[in-house]
Write a protein that holds these residues in place. Structure first.
Motif, mmCIF file in Angstrom:
data_model
loop_
_atom_site.group_PDB
_atom_site.id
_atom_site.type_symbol
_atom_site.label_atom_id
_atom_site.label_comp_id
_atom_site.label_asym_id
_atom_site.label_seq_id
_atom_site.Cartn_x
_atom_site.Cartn_y
_atom_site.Cartn_z
ATOM 1 N N MET A 1 0.849 -1.187 0.000
ATOM 2 C CA MET A 1 0.000 0.000 0.000
ATOM 3 C C MET A 1 0.888 1.241 0.000
ATOM 4 O O MET A 1 1.870 1.302 0.716
ATOM 5 C CB MET A 1 -0.893 -0.009 1.243
ATOM 6 C CG MET A 1 -1.833 1.157 1.283
ATOM 7 S SD MET A 1 -3.072 1.060 2.599
ATOM 8 C CE MET A 1 -2.077 1.306 4.041
ATOM 9 N N LYS A 2 0.526 2.210 -0.814
ATOM 10 C CA LYS A 2 1.350 3.414 -0.849
ATOM 11 C C LYS A 2 1.074 4.300 0.348
ATOM 12 O O LYS A 2 0.026 4.194 0.999
ATOM 13 C CB LYS A 2 1.167 4.148 -2.168
ATOM 14 C CG LYS A 2 -0.152 4.817 -2.403
ATOM 15 C CD LYS A 2 -0.148 5.392 -3.811
ATOM 16 C CE LYS A 2 -1.115 6.534 -3.911
ATOM 17 N NZ LYS A 2 -1.137 7.115 -5.243
ATOM 18 N N ASP A 3 2.022 5.176 0.652
ATOM 19 C CA ASP A 3 1.970 5.977 1.881
ATOM 20 C C ASP A 3 0.948 7.089 1.849
ATOM 21 O O ASP A 3 0.195 7.268 2.791
ATOM 22 C CB ASP A 3 3.345 6.585 2.177
ATOM 23 C CG ASP A 3 4.332 5.553 2.673
ATOM 24 O OD1 ASP A 3 3.889 4.503 3.180
ATOM 25 O OD2 ASP A 3 5.540 5.793 2.543
ATOM 26 N N ASN A 4 0.907 7.857 0.791
ATOM 27 C CA ASN A 4 0.082 9.062 0.772
ATOM 28 C C ASN A 4 -1.115 8.853 -0.149
ATOM 29 O O ASN A 4 -1.120 9.283 -1.290
ATOM 30 C CB ASN A 4 0.937 10.254 0.323
ATOM 31 C CG ASN A 4 0.243 11.576 0.546
ATOM 32 O OD1 ASN A 4 -0.760 11.643 1.250
ATOM 33 N ND2 ASN A 4 0.768 12.619 -0.057
ATOM 34 N N ILE A 5 -2.144 8.211 0.365
ATOM 35 C CA ILE A 5 -3.338 7.912 -0.436
ATOM 36 C C ILE A 5 -4.117 9.205 -0.670
ATOM 37 O O ILE A 5 -4.373 9.962 0.258
ATOM 38 C CB ILE A 5 -4.225 6.874 0.278
ATOM 39 C CG1 ILE A 5 -3.456 5.569 0.444
ATOM 40 C CG2 ILE A 5 -5.509 6.634 -0.503
ATOM 41 C CD1 ILE A 5 -4.186 4.541 1.278
ATOM 42 N N GLN A 6 -4.490 9.422 -1.931
ATOM 43 C CA GLN A 6 -5.203 10.634 -2.316
ATOM 44 C C GLN A 6 -6.559 10.291 -2.931
ATOM 45 O O GLN A 6 -6.732 9.221 -3.519
ATOM 46 C CB GLN A 6 -4.382 11.423 -3.347
ATOM 47 C CG GLN A 6 -3.044 11.896 -2.861
ATOM 48 C CD GLN A 6 -3.149 13.003 -1.841
ATOM 49 O OE1 GLN A 6 -3.994 13.886 -1.950
ATOM 50 N NE2 GLN A 6 -2.306 12.963 -0.827
ATOM 51 N N GLN A 14 -10.749 1.947 -1.174
ATOM 52 C CA GLN A 14 -10.890 0.946 -0.109
ATOM 53 C C GLN A 14 -11.072 1.577 1.272
ATOM 54 O O GLN A 14 -11.131 0.860 2.268
ATOM 55 C CB GLN A 14 -9.662 0.032 -0.096
ATOM 56 C CG GLN A 14 -9.521 -0.781 -1.365
ATOM 57 C CD GLN A 14 -8.245 -1.586 -1.361
ATOM 58 O OE1 GLN A 14 -7.165 -1.076 -1.610
ATOM 59 N NE2 GLN A 14 -8.390 -2.859 -1.059
ATOM 60 N N MET A 15 -11.149 2.899 1.322
ATOM 61 C CA MET A 15 -11.305 3.581 2.609
ATOM 62 C C MET A 15 -12.786 3.653 3.011
ATOM 63 O O MET A 15 -13.655 3.842 2.163
ATOM 64 C CB MET A 15 -10.724 4.994 2.544
ATOM 65 C CG MET A 15 -9.233 5.040 2.253
ATOM 66 S SD MET A 15 -8.225 4.212 3.496
ATOM 67 C CE MET A 15 -8.495 5.276 4.914
ATOM 68 N N MET A 16 -13.026 3.481 4.309
ATOM 69 C CA MET A 16 -14.397 3.551 4.823
ATOM 70 C C MET A 16 -14.388 4.386 6.097
ATOM 71 O O MET A 16 -13.514 4.223 6.945
ATOM 72 C CB MET A 16 -14.930 2.150 5.127
ATOM 73 C CG MET A 16 -16.356 2.174 5.653
ATOM 74 S SD MET A 16 -17.160 0.554 5.657
ATOM 75 C CE MET A 16 -15.966 -0.504 6.401
ATOM 76 N N LEU A 17 -15.367 5.281 6.213
ATOM 77 C CA LEU A 17 -15.519 6.082 7.423
ATOM 78 C C LEU A 17 -16.524 5.384 8.332
ATOM 79 O O LEU A 17 -17.675 5.155 7.944
ATOM 80 C CB LEU A 17 -15.996 7.499 7.105
ATOM 81 C CG LEU A 17 -16.079 8.437 8.305
ATOM 82 C CD1 LEU A 17 -14.695 8.697 8.915
ATOM 83 C CD2 LEU A 17 -16.735 9.750 7.932
ATOM 84 N N VAL A 18 -16.069 5.027 9.530
ATOM 85 C CA VAL A 18 -16.904 4.370 10.533
ATOM 86 C C VAL A 18 -17.263 5.416 11.583
ATOM 87 O O VAL A 18 -16.379 6.060 12.166
ATOM 88 C CB VAL A 18 -16.155 3.182 11.190
ATOM 89 C CG1 VAL A 18 -17.027 2.519 12.244
ATOM 90 C CG2 VAL A 18 -15.718 2.181 10.138
ATOM 91 N N LEU A 19 -18.548 5.606 11.825
ATOM 92 C CA LEU A 19 -19.008 6.592 12.805
ATOM 93 C C LEU A 19 -18.965 5.999 14.203
ATOM 94 O O LEU A 19 -19.214 4.804 14.389
ATOM 95 C CB LEU A 19 -20.430 7.041 12.479
ATOM 96 C CG LEU A 19 -20.620 7.755 11.139
ATOM 97 C CD1 LEU A 19 -22.097 8.082 10.919
ATOM 98 C CD2 LEU A 19 -19.777 9.018 11.061
ATOM 99 N N LYS A 20 -18.678 6.842 15.185
ATOM 100 C CA LYS A 20 -18.659 6.371 16.576
ATOM 101 C C LYS A 20 -20.060 6.084 17.093
ATOM 102 O O LYS A 20 -20.251 5.197 17.919
ATOM 103 C CB LYS A 20 -17.965 7.392 17.474
ATOM 104 C CG LYS A 20 -16.481 7.428 17.242
ATOM 105 C CD LYS A 20 -15.736 7.970 18.412
ATOM 106 C CE LYS A 20 -14.250 7.819 18.148
ATOM 107 N NZ LYS A 20 -13.445 8.519 19.103
ATOM 108 N N THR A 131 -10.332 -4.415 3.733
ATOM 109 C CA THR A 131 -9.595 -5.458 3.038
ATOM 110 C C THR A 131 -10.558 -6.553 2.617
ATOM 111 O O THR A 131 -11.576 -6.791 3.269
ATOM 112 C CB THR A 131 -8.494 -6.050 3.940
ATOM 113 O OG1 THR A 131 -9.080 -6.520 5.148
ATOM 114 C CG2 THR A 131 -7.447 -5.002 4.253
ATOM 115 N N ASP A 132 -10.246 -7.199 1.524
ATOM 116 C CA ASP A 132 -11.124 -8.264 1.010
ATOM 117 C C ASP A 132 -11.139 -9.469 1.916
ATOM 118 O O ASP A 132 -10.281 -9.799 2.613
ATOM 119 C CB ASP A 132 -10.685 -8.688 -0.395
ATOM 120 C CG ASP A 132 -10.915 -7.542 -1.375
ATOM 121 O OD1 ASP A 132 -11.791 -6.701 -1.130
ATOM 122 O OD2 ASP A 132 -10.211 -7.512 -2.403
#
Length: 132
Positions: A1-6, A14-20, A131-132
């Protein structure tokens, strides 16, 4: 995985925001974006426009819902009014939906990402890699 995902990167999809905390009748007004406000469209499923204009067939909506783990996540769906009834697409994970919006409306995608990052910075949610 690369460091600076844009925004726009395949990895960002593949990013997901999970709410508290889940969105509820008591707190839904805390999640306003521009002139939009969360509306409950089914039990424990909330939606709000992320991009919708009268002169564009492309639309994108925020969705919040619980996943199998019991966590509440921010997802996206596109809208379709071509068959007379307005319908939302199957949900897209946060990053996938933002990347789709970025392909169509890059400036709006940046505003939506800032809104979601503000939720994270306020300790109301956390970004995670799916992740899958």
């Amino acid at each position: 995985m690369k460091d600076n995902i844009q925004l726009g990167d395949a990895e960002f999809g593949q990013m997901m925001l999970v709410l508290k905390e889940p969105v509820t009748q008591a707190n839904h007004k805390e999640f306003k974006f521009l002139d939009g406000e969360m509306q409950e469209i089914a039990p424990d499923i909330w939606a709000m426009p992320a991009y919708m204009t009268d002169d564009d067939d492309f639309t994108m909506f925020f969705l919040t819902t619980q996943i199998e783990s019991g966590e509440t996540v921010v997802a996206f769906a596109t809208g379709d009014a071509s068959h007379g009834d307005f319908r939302l697409s199957d949900p897209l994970i946060t990053g996938e939906g933002l990347n789709l919006l970025h392909q169509q409306k890059p400036d709006r995608a940046k505003r939506v990402l800032k809104f979601l990052n503000d939720i994270s910075k306020a300790s109301e949610g956390n970004w995670r890699m799916v992740t899958d």
